[in-house]
Design a protein around this motif. Structure first.
Motif, PDB file in Angstrom:
ATOM      1  N   SER A 113      37.135  37.785  40.072  1.00  0.00           N
ATOM      2  CA  SER A 113      37.983  36.620  39.795  1.00  0.00           C
ATOM      3  C   SER A 113      37.232  35.532  39.040  1.00  0.00           C
ATOM      4  O   SER A 113      37.805  34.848  38.181  1.00  0.00           O
ATOM      5  N   ASP A 115      35.071  35.835  36.820  1.00  0.00           N
ATOM      6  CA  ASP A 115      34.898  36.133  35.397  1.00  0.00           C
ATOM      7  C   ASP A 115      36.095  35.640  34.593  1.00  0.00           C
ATOM      8  O   ASP A 115      36.043  35.576  33.371  1.00  0.00           O
ATOM      9  N   LEU A 116      37.176  35.288  35.315  1.00  0.00           N
ATOM     10  CA  LEU A 116      38.395  34.805  34.676  1.00  0.00           C
ATOM     11  C   LEU A 116      38.621  33.317  34.917  1.00  0.00           C
ATOM     12  O   LEU A 116      39.039  32.594  34.011  1.00  0.00           O
ATOM     13  N   TYR A 117      38.349  32.902  36.155  1.00  0.00           N
ATOM     14  CA  TYR A 117      38.662  31.536  36.565  1.00  0.00           C
ATOM     15  C   TYR A 117      37.377  30.791  36.926  1.00  0.00           C
ATOM     16  O   TYR A 117      36.621  31.234  37.801  1.00  0.00           O
ATOM     17  N   ILE A 141      43.879  31.152  33.102  1.00  0.00           N
ATOM     18  CA  ILE A 141      42.547  31.712  32.918  1.00  0.00           C
ATOM     19  C   ILE A 141      41.758  30.779  32.009  1.00  0.00           C
ATOM     20  O   ILE A 141      42.238  30.377  30.944  1.00  0.00           O
ATOM     21  N   TRP A 145      36.614  35.973  29.653  1.00  0.00           N
ATOM     22  CA  TRP A 145      36.405  37.298  30.228  1.00  0.00           C
ATOM     23  C   TRP A 145      36.493  38.405  29.181  1.00  0.00           C
ATOM     24  O   TRP A 145      35.803  39.431  29.286  1.00  0.00           O
ATOM     25  N   GLU A 146      37.343  38.211  28.166  1.00  0.00           N
ATOM     26  CA  GLU A 146      37.465  39.250  27.139  1.00  0.00           C
ATOM     27  C   GLU A 146      36.175  39.391  26.333  1.00  0.00           C
ATOM     28  O   GLU A 146      35.757  40.508  25.999  1.00  0.00           O
ATOM     29  N   HIS A 180      40.277  46.606  39.296  1.00  0.00           N
ATOM     30  CA  HIS A 180      40.072  45.177  39.078  1.00  0.00           C
ATOM     31  C   HIS A 180      40.077  44.487  40.454  1.00  0.00           C
ATOM     32  O   HIS A 180      40.274  45.117  41.487  1.00  0.00           O
ATOM     33  N   ARG A 186      44.690  41.907  41.341  1.00  0.00           N
ATOM     34  CA  ARG A 186      44.709  42.551  40.033  1.00  0.00           C
ATOM     35  C   ARG A 186      44.374  44.039  40.126  1.00  0.00           C
ATOM     36  O   ARG A 186      44.300  44.711  39.100  1.00  0.00           O
TER      37      ARG A 186
END
Length: 302
Positions: A113, A115-117, A141, A145-146, A180, A186
């Protein structure tokens, strides 16, 4: 000084010393854990797996970055990163630099999580009330992360977020599946469900959070080694007691280290206590930051 005055002063001094130790010394006192697991077919191996997790890297953590980079000296055959690698919008490049030569080795990863938030200020005592997944979360987000994912896949690492994969490492055929982060719902186990490849020399399940409902599915499908992070081992633990909270459904005794899963089952579960902390809770007590080298050896032919 009178006793009624001495007692609160002593308590205050002790508390300050403990906080200083937890935030300055132990948080930067990195440990390498080593385990040997008899898991490979007779006459094969060894296979060295480096398990890293929960770096929660911010750009200023140069000591952590240097320690991660030096892990390449272990010459692992496979690197597994179970997520929560970054904690700042500018952390992707420093994290990749920390991995350094490890990116030239076979590797797989899932995201967590964080890595996104990006983490936000919070009261750590709230963990005593239950997993943070039960409380309101961000909807937008705000971490790259991408870029993190694409950089690791560009280096040749396999993205196992709700995906299966295969690798041949050291002449051994490895069947892999991952999900995920179940902590933020996720995970999509249905996308990887089904019996693991019985012809593979090793069947490896990878996830960020060791939620029992996910672990049960991996074990039922025949994955022999399950790797997870997320718990930080409890992060603030009590000597001679251990983990207070796991921040997920796993029990306290399996919040870190190597155990059978289920308790009377055939699979092995390794939960990493992780390398970092949230920048808003920069302390560890009785739970050193860690990476683990898992040396897989052949099973008894009998």
């Amino acid at each position: 000084m009178r006793l009624p005055t001495l007692i609160p002063v002593t308590v205050a001094v002790g508390a300050a010393a403990a906080l200083g130790y937890a935030g300055i010394i132990e948080r930067n006192w990195f440990a390498l854990r080593r385990y040997e697991i008899p898991l490979l077919p007779p006459g094969t191996g060894p296979l060295r797996i480096l398990h890293i997790s929960d770096a929660h890297l911010t750009p200023g953590r140069t000591r952590l970055r240097s320690w991660i980079r030096d892990l390449d000296d272990l010459e692992p055959d496979l690197v597994v990163n179970t997520g929560d690698s970054i904690a700042h919008p500018e952390s992707v490049r420093p994290f990749l630099d920390a991995l350094g030569p490890l990116l030239d080795r076979p590797g797989v990863f899932v995201l967590g999580s964080n890595d996104l938030y990006a983490p936000e200020p919070f009261n750590p005592a709230r963990y005593l009330l239950g997993p943070s997944s039960t409380r309101q979360k961000k909807h937008e987000i705000d971490l790259p992360w991408e870029k993190l994912r694409d950089s690791m896949t560009a280096a040749g690492w396999l993205d196992l977020d709700n995906q299966r994969g295969q690798l041949t490492v050291g002449g051994l055929r490895i069947a892999l599946a991952g999900v995920h982060d179940s902590h933020i719902k996720r995970d999509r186990y249905a996308q990887v469900a089904g019996p693991a490849d019985a012809a593979a020399d090793l069947r490896l399940g990878v996830m960020h959070s060791p939620e029992p409902r996910v672990l049960d599915q991996f074990a039922a499908d025949g994955y022999e080694l399950l790797l997870a992070g997320h718990t930080h081992g409890g992060q603030l633990c009590l000597p001679w007691y251990g983990t207070l909270v796991t921040n997920c459904g796993i029990d306290r005794k399996r919040a870190r280290g190597l155990h059978r899963y289920p308790t009377d089952g055939q699979a092995w579960l390794h939960v990493s206590a992780g390398l970092g902390t949230s920048p808003w809770a920069p302390a560890r007590f009785a739970c050193r930051p860690e990476a683990s080298l898992l040396t897989l050896v052949s099973r008894d032919p009998g």
